[in-house]
Design a protein around this motif. Structure first.
Motif, short mmCIF file in Angstrom:
data_model
loop_
_atom_site.label_atom_id
_atom_site.label_comp_id
_atom_site.label_asym_id
_atom_site.label_seq_id
_atom_site.Cartn_x
_atom_site.Cartn_y
_atom_site.Cartn_z
N LEU A 126 0.84 -1.20 0.00
CA LEU A 126 0.00 0.00 0.00
C LEU A 126 0.88 1.25 0.00
O LEU A 126 1.98 1.24 0.56
CB LEU A 126 -0.87 0.03 1.25
N LYS A 175 -10.02 3.26 6.19
CA LYS A 175 -8.59 3.50 5.92
C LYS A 175 -8.08 2.81 4.66
O LYS A 175 -7.04 3.18 4.13
CB LYS A 175 -7.75 3.06 7.12
N CYS A 176 -8.76 1.77 4.21
CA CYS A 176 -8.33 1.10 2.98
C CYS A 176 -9.51 0.34 2.39
O CYS A 176 -10.59 0.26 3.00
CB CYS A 176 -7.15 0.17 3.25
#
Length: 609
Positions: A121, A154-155
């Protein structure tokens, strides 16, 4: 017993469920310890059969101390502890686990770091990302949510599920449990082993819970199981002070208590012994705008008091000077520095006040870590530009900002020990369009040379293109531009008082040094004015309270959009108000980041007739 009628009713309650609504300053700890005393002395309940649950170890220690003092004993076999402490004790007794089986925070982040790196990421700040992911994993466990149904902020959902799965696999491989597993495993234990559950039900026949509004789903589920079959559950709290939703607390559980226990007694501790009637009356004007709450009639024991004051100021610098000046007057009038608190919604709001207090050499205490604004990468960029303008820059300064904004200058152009615009021009001498860019870069730096720091930052933002650079930076890293533009605006605002770049740099050096000293002395803080977030102030009380930046976007916070989020923000405002015993002052700014902003809607509610 020296108790009022409602407190006596709560103390004398014996069997069955009971919900005690305890308004601010209403003596809830006094009521709880007196109830335990009466259970033992009046109803002849064995101390070993009583369980008192609090939310912090500090609160548990205070409760134990007050109970022993009240009963004139050095020790009592009443079990008093936090949810995690109690549930861990049950697991330790059943599974014979010990400290070696507990996953430390360091180990947790080590596992998460490994897992996240497998995902490849692009992360702006690994430390913050790890904390956020750890929090979301805890949320799944505390609220008993299926990982497949959880939406990470967050993702991407698939990425988060993979992180969660790998984290759990590695944790189990190490034969470790994390902080949140204590609750989950206790719940699973009681479901799978009715015999074990019965043993603990017989041991803890009377259960008292403090700060019940802060309970989460898994804590509540285990407590309900533990309270059967006798159901002697005594829950004390204030739904109007439920402010920890962001940590996973579920205030709806308190509102649902009467549905889960239809025969429960309900007692209101409605006398505020802390604040004056002016503060109590005004706080009720605000909190009554919430729709999801128990209706309460609250009154103050102390009549009258100074009028609540609302101060409008131009900007955060003027606000800081106003607050520091008012504090000086209060101290001169006889108020102790440690009886004065400055409260704010987020810890970054404290910076201007900290600078004003340092300048006046006023003692203050701040337990929460205050990040140094001038160590942010944006501040470092500005400092590099300023050193170029002051002609005292090093090679690193030029390297740092030569592509902020994008000028497509290669790092290879500055391979030597020296760095200058001349060297850059020489490297690109065959490319006219590049030398034009370098000329413009040098011209911009020269233009800033005689400017004040504030004017130079404005020039950097608007003419040089630093705002555009930040937008591109955020887009490429999937960040919110508002978070970084707020930092830049704060730096611009903070630069206003300084006439020269030299003055500005001197201030940064002094401020950074002062912060370092405070950080090293945090374990033995000097007595002084208390600076803290409103969340940290819950449960505390002060003679005088200043609440700063009471603006829309601050409180309620800009990220609060849903109706329930606004209600929690209003409860936070209410908590801030009810910390004050005598004097309460709100201030709001008219301009921030060069834009006009509005006072908080909660301030408007205070001004309603």
């Amino acid at each position: 017993m020296g108790l009022n009628e409602a407190q006596k009713d709560a103390v004398l309650h014996k069997d069955g469920p009971c919900l005690v609504l305890a308004g601010p300053g209403s003596g809830k700890t006094l009521t709880i310890v007196n109830r335990v005393k009466y259970l033992i002395e009046g109803y002849k309940v064995r101390p070993e059969e009583i369980l008192v649950v609090t939310f912090t170890r500090f609160a548990a220690a205070e409760m134990r101390s007050r109970l022993c003092s009240l009963m004139g004993k050095e020790r009592l076999p009443v079990t008093i502890g936090t949810f995690h402490g109690i549930y861990y004790g049950i697991l330790r007794w059943t599974y014979r686990i010990g400290q070696k089986n507990l996953l430390s925070d360091n180990e947790k982040y080590q596992i998460l770091r490994q897992v996240i790196r497998h995902q490849k990421l692009e992360i702006f700040d690994e430390g913050d990302f790890l904390k956020d992911i750890a929090f979301e994993i805890g949320k799944i466990k505390n609220q008993r949510i299926r990982p497949e149904e959880f939406i990470s902020e967050k993702c991407e959902a698939a990425v988060f599920r993979q992180i969660y799965r790998e984290y759990e696999e590695q944790r189990k491989r190490r034969r470790k449990i994390d902080f949140d597993d204590m609750l989950v495993l206790c719940f699973q234990l009681f479901l799978s082993r009715p015999d074990v559950l019965r043993g603990w039900q017989k041991k803890f026949r009377y259960i008292l819970i403090d700060e019940f509004q802060d309970i989460n789903q898994i804590q509540y589920d285990v407590i309900r199981m533990l309270a059967l079959p006798e159901r002697n559950l005594f829950a004390v709290g204030d739904d109007d002070q439920a402010i920890y939703g962001f940590r996973g607390a579920d205030s709806e559980l308190m509102l649902r208590f009467k549905k889960d226990f239809p025969d429960a007694s309900q007692i209101l501790l409605g006398v505020n012994y802390r604040s004056t009637s002016n503060i109590v009356t005004n706080s009720l004007k605000v909190i009554m705008h919430n729709t999801r709450r128990y209706e309460k009639e609250l009154k103050a024991e102390r009549k009258g008091g100074p009028c609540l004051h609302i101060q409008e100021v131009k900007d955060v610098n003027e606000e800081a000077e106003y607050i520091a000046g008012e504090i000086e007057k209060s101290i001169r009038s006889g108020t102790k520095a440690e009886d004065i608190a400055v409260l704010f919604r987020t810890h970054t709001d404290a910076r201007p006040v900290v600078e004003a207090l340092l300048a006046r050499k006023l003692p203050f205490e701040m337990k929460e870590h205050l990040p140094n604004l001038y160590e942010h990468f944006i501040a470092k960029d500005i400092q590099a530009y300023f050193r170029l303008a002051m002609k005292c820059a090093g090679r690193q300064d030029l390297l740092q900002v030569m592509n902020r904004p994008k000028r497509y200058l290669s790092r290879d152009s500055l391979q030597g020990k020296r760095a200058s615009f001349e060297i850059l021009r020489d490297y690109y001498r065959d490319k006219d369009w590049m030398t034009d860019r370098i000329d413009q870069f040098e011209w911009d730096v020269k233009m800033m040379e005689k400017m004040t720091p504030y004017a130079a930052i404005t020039y950097l933002r608007k003419r040089v293109g630093y705002d555009e650079y930040l937008k591109e930076y955020c887009i490429s890293r999937h960040l919110k531009i508002t978070d970084l533009s707020e930092i830049l605006s704060e730096l611009e605002e903070a630069a206003k008082p300084y006439e020269t770049m030299e003055e500005w740099f001197s201030h940064i050096e002094e401020y950074t040094e002062a912060l370092k000293k405070r950080e090293t002395g945090r374990n033995t803080p000097e007595k002084g004015i208390r600076l803290m977030t409103i969340h940290a102030a819950k449960g505390l009380e002060f003679d005088t309270v200043f609440v700063i930046q009471a603006n829309e976007g601050r409180i309620p916070y800009k990220k609060a959009e849903k109706a329930e989020e606004i209600e929690e923000e209003r409860r936070l405002f209410y908590v801030a108000m009810t910390r004050a015993k005598n004097r309460l002052v709100f201030s709001y700014v008219k301009i921030k980041g060069g834009k006009e902003i509005l006072p908080s809607r909660f301030v408007d509610e205070l001004l309603e007739k």
